[in-house]
Structures are given as structure tokens and as C-alpha cells.
Design a protein around this motif. Structure first.
Motif, mmCIF file in Angstrom:
data_model
loop_
_atom_site.group_PDB
_atom_site.id
_atom_site.type_symbol
_atom_site.label_atom_id
_atom_site.label_comp_id
_atom_site.label_asym_id
_atom_site.label_seq_id
_atom_site.Cartn_x
_atom_site.Cartn_y
_atom_site.Cartn_z
ATOM 1 N N ARG A 118 -1.934 50.197 56.159
ATOM 2 C CA ARG A 118 -1.636 51.609 56.413
ATOM 3 C C ARG A 118 -0.177 51.910 56.104
ATOM 4 N NH1 ARG A 118 -5.085 54.661 59.151
ATOM 5 N NH2 ARG A 118 -4.101 56.233 57.849
ATOM 6 N N ALA A 119 0.717 51.015 56.525
ATOM 7 C CA ALA A 119 2.142 51.234 56.277
ATOM 8 C C ALA A 119 2.436 51.187 54.779
ATOM 9 C CB ALA A 119 2.968 50.182 57.010
ATOM 10 N N ASN A 120 1.610 50.471 54.042
ATOM 11 C CA ASN A 120 1.759 50.343 52.589
ATOM 12 C C ASN A 120 1.234 51.589 51.851
ATOM 13 O OD1 ASN A 120 0.841 47.734 50.199
ATOM 14 N ND2 ASN A 120 2.693 48.901 50.401
ATOM 15 N N GLY A 121 0.617 52.499 52.606
ATOM 16 C CA GLY A 121 0.163 53.758 52.021
ATOM 17 C C GLY A 121 -1.345 53.883 51.856
ATOM 18 N N LEU A 122 -2.100 52.819 52.146
ATOM 19 C CA LEU A 122 -3.554 52.881 52.005
ATOM 20 C C LEU A 122 -4.158 53.740 53.121
ATOM 21 C CD1 LEU A 122 -2.964 50.453 50.139
ATOM 22 C CD2 LEU A 122 -5.026 49.364 51.023
#
Lengths: 213, 245
Positions: A118-122
Motif C-alpha cells: 500500500r505504501a508503495n502505491g498499490l
């Protein structure tokens, strides 16, 4: 041997229907099971509840009763034969167990995996599809293998609703030849033709994935 | 222009008041180090910046978007704000290079050849080009963390958050990770917010130091001012404790 030779096409037809029913139920129950596993881990409480009720209903009622329900009740509204009713019942029943297995798998994936994704943008669903579920299935593989083998054997409930499967054909042969013992030995061997390679394949998959990561 | 702005932010875990009236502005390109005793709310604060923790009151503007506004698309903010975790959180089912390429492919729809080229360049930058095909389980802690930093950089974020990036590492691995972070800090356009106990790193790299205790910001000063004359007694006490080690 005569018993097998004289009734070979009957056994083979039964084998075909058992295999067909098992394959359909396996695919459907994996999809439904994964879907209801995910429902139970979503943040919304009411969605979790829906998933949980589904699992509890189909896990806690005997498969035979679910089968009769589709064959005797649902079939009055939507006409279907014994094979269809039995395969639907088998799919729903098995999916409840698969949902629990997959849910346990998801919960044993480190929560850092989802957080990192999630933090990676997914998005949540991208993280589920690419990161969490592949790891969850790997963890769940041994018990999924058990479920699949149970599924093949449980398909014998088709015999109760004229489902033309191995068990049904076995009953026919036994009634015609009066050789009950011999017939069911042959039936058992046909089941092993499906279940033994299946368990071997699941073990092979387990080993392969273990080495992959 | 400010990249991250807290205005009267309050955060609760049930009855526990984790962040108390936080007011903080971090400008684009700034490197800010957040220190304080454990349980002071540093990690909670940094995790609110990309929405891993929700705030209950106040305003939190990141890259101009209000995180507390339900209409804000959190994924859009996360595209621009990378995060590096204490425990790396690399994708265990993906190779090193796939860890780096996955989000750009899925989120930014970056062209595959371009994606690979950028990923390799990043691995080169963190000194791990030879580990591209390895799985995370085959890497040491320090290597994992450098891959995690490369993964964040691949999204070309405007800001990077570091939540105790060296706390889980063996001492001999820390230097390599800090070197990579120093390199990133030199890039004047990158905003960095770093929670760390590495005082030498803070002294060398930070533009500003924020000191937190009990969910409050007690001190917010330039790096020089903070280390030479901390005004708060709690900050003085904290510094004397960590510097004796």
C-alpha cells in the motif's frame, strides 16, 4: 476381471462424470472460497458478517442435505438434473472449507506485506492479487490438497440423486451382477486413479514452491 | 512551498492520545529528522503522512491534498510519497528486481523496457546490481533495506518517509544504508522525513531536527541549534543519554 471387462463402458462413463463433476467443483469452489475468504478480512463489519454466515451455513450442514436441497427444492424452480444439483452442492460445500483455509493463509502472511504494498502505491486489490494471495495460497497448499481429495471422494453423493457418477454406476453394476464386493473394489480403484495422482501432484507443487522462495 | 503540513492534528488509539496538537511544516526538498524516546509518537506521526494511520482531528496536507478529507484519494498521495520501513517489508514472493518494478508497472503503467532500465539503474545506485534475480530471503538485512529504498525511489516520489530504517540491522550493515540515504538527501528536490536514533546521521544530513515526547513536539529547531543548545530539558536529557553510547 470379467466383472471389469463386461462392465467397462459403464465404469468408464461413471469415471468420466466423477472426473467432470470434481473438476467443475474444484474450480468453482476455489473461486467462491477465495471470494468469501477475502470478504471475511475486509474492514467493513457487515461484509465480514456476510462472508462468515456463508461459511457457517455450508460448512455445518451435511453435504447430502445440501444436495437434496438443490435436487428436490431448487430444481422445482430452476429445472436441473442430479448431476448439476450434486455438482452445485459439492461446489458450495467445499467452498466453505476452502474459504476457511484461504482465510487462515491470508492471516498468516505478515501484515508488513500489505503495508509495504500500500505504501508503495498499490491499491488494496492489487496488493491482494500480486502479493498477499500468492503467499497465502502457498501457505494453504497442504490443506488445500486435503480439500481437493475430499472433494473427489465427496462427489460420490451424486449417486444419491442419479448423478451418473462412479458410485452410481457401481451401484448399478452391483445390483445387476450381485458381485457387491468385487464391484466396489473396482470403484475404489477408479477413485484412486484420480486421488493418487492428485495427492502426488499437490506434494510435488509444495516441494517446488518451497524451493522457489 | 510546504510538502507536508500538520495543522492541530490529534490522533487517538481508542482512549490513548497518541499525537497531541501537532503543528509542523516541512518544505519541499527539506531533510528533517524526527527523534525522541520510544513511545513518543514518532512512528505514529510518520505513518500518518501516507495514511497508514488515520488522524482524528485537524488537517494534514501532503503535496497539497488534505489526508483527513474523505474525498482525497489516498492512492494518489502514496504515488508521490514513498516509505521505508524498519522491517523492510519487501515482497517475499518477488525477486529483487520485481520488487522494484511491480508498483511502477501496475500504478504508473511504465513501459516494461523503461521500467527494467530504471530498476537496474536504481540497483546500481544502491550497490546491488548483482542481486537483481535474488529473492529477498537470500539477502542480508542491509541489502534488503537498500532494495526497499530502491523500490521507493522507482516511483519517483516527491517525498520519502523513513521509519527507523536502520534499527533492525546488524551494526556493520548500518553504514551502507545510511550512505544511500545521504546520497538521496543530496538531491535537493527530495523531501525526507526520517525517524532514527542515528545521531551522527542527523548531524550530518538533517536541515532540521524535531524532538518528540509523549505525543507532542517539544522542540523544532535547526540541526545546529538542536545539538548545540537544546532548549527543552527533556531534549537535553535525551541527548545526554544517547550520546554517551
Amino acid at each position: 476381471m470379467d466383472l471389469l471387462q463386461n462392465n467397462f463402458s459403464t465404469f468408464l462413463q461413471g469415471f468420466g462424470y466423477t472426473l467432470l463433476s470434481s473438476v467443475i467443483a474444484l474450480v468453482v469452489s476455489m473461486i467462491l472460497g477465495t471470494f468469501f475468504a477475502i470478504l471475511q478480512i475486509l474492514p467493513q463489519k457487515w461484509v465480514q458478517k456476510v462472508g462468515n454466515i456463508y461459511v457457517q451455513v455450508f460448512r455445518n450442514i451435511p453435504l447430502l442435505i445440501i444436495t437434496f436441497f438443490f435436487f428436490l427444492v431448487v430444481a422445482k424452480v430452476i429445472p436441473m438434473n442430479g448431476f448439476t444439483a450434486g455438482t452445485i452442492a459439492l461446489s458450495l460445500y467445499t467452498s466453505a472449507f476452502i474459504a476457511e483455509t484461504v482465510r487462515a493463509g491470508i492471516l498468516s502472511v505478515n501484515s508488513g506485506q500489505m503495508e509495504g504494498a500500500r505504501a508503495n502505491g498499490l491499491s488494496f486489490w492489487q496488493a491482494m492479487q500480486h502479493i498477499v494471495l500468492p503467499q497465502a495460497f502457498k501457505i494453504a497448499l497442504p490443506s488445500l490438497g486435503n480439500q481437493f481429495i475430499n472433494l473427489v471422494k465427496n462427489s460420490s453423493i451424486l449417486a444419491f440423486v442419479g448423478g451418473l457418477d462412479l458410485m452410481y454406476q457401481g451401484n448399478m453394476v452391483a445390483a445387476n451382477t450381485f458381485d457387491t464386493f468385487g464391484t466396489y473394489i473396482i470403484v475404489a480403484l477408479f477413485y484412486l486413479v484420480i486421488t493418487l495422482p492428485l495427492s502426488y501432484y499437490m506434494q510435488h507443487l509444495e516441494r517446488k514452491l518451497k524451493h522457489a522462495a | 512551498m510546504s510538502m507536508i503540513e500538520f495543522k492541530n492534528v490529534e490522533k487517538y488509539y481508542g482512549n490513548f492520545h497518541a499525537l497531541k496538537n501537532i503543528n509542523l511544516e516541512i518544505d519541499e526538498g527539506e531533510t528533517v529528522v524526527l527523534i525522541g524516546p520510544s513511545g513518543s509518537g514518532k512512528s505514529t506521526l510518520i505513518r500518518t503522512v501516507n495514511g497508514l494511520e488515520e488522524i482524528q482531528e485537524g488537517q494534514l496536507l501532503v503535496n497539497g491534498f488534505d489526508l483527513h478529507d474523505p474525498k482525497t484519494d489516498i492512492n494518489r498521495i502514496r504515488k508521490n510519497v514513498g516509505m521505508v520501513f524498519q522491517h523492510f517489508n519487501l515482497y517475499d514472493n518477488k525477486s529483487t528486481i520485481e520488487n522494484i518494478m511491480l508498483a511502477p508497472r501496475l500504478v504508473l503503467k511504465r513501459d516494461e523496457a523503461e521500467n527494467k532500465k530504471m530498476a537496474m539503474a536504481l540497483l546500481e545506485k544502491v550497490g546491488l546490481a548483482d542481486k537483481a534475480a535474488n529473492m529477498p530471503s537470500e539477502l542480508s538485512g542491509g541489502q534488503k533495506q537498500r532494495v526497499a529504498i530502491a523500490r521507493s525511489l522507482a516511483m519517483q516520489p516527491k517525498a520519502l518517509l523513513f521509519d527507523e530504517p536502520t534499527s533492525a540491522l546488524d551494526p556493520e550493515m548500518i553504514g551502507d544504508v545510511l550512505d544511500v540515504m545521504r546520497d538521496i538527501a543530496k538531491d535537493s528536490s527530495m523531501t525526507m522525513l526520517v525517524v532514527t536514533h542515528e545521531m551522527s546521521f542527523a548531524k550530518a544530513v538533517a536541515d532540521r531536527v524535531i524532538f518528540m515526547a509523549d505525543g507532542q513536539i517539544l522542540e523544532d529547531s535547526s540541526t545546529e541549534a538542536f545539538f548545540n543548545n537544546p532548549t527543552e530539558p527533556r531534549a537535553q536529557q535525551f541527548l545526554s543519554q544517547v550520546e554517551h553510547h
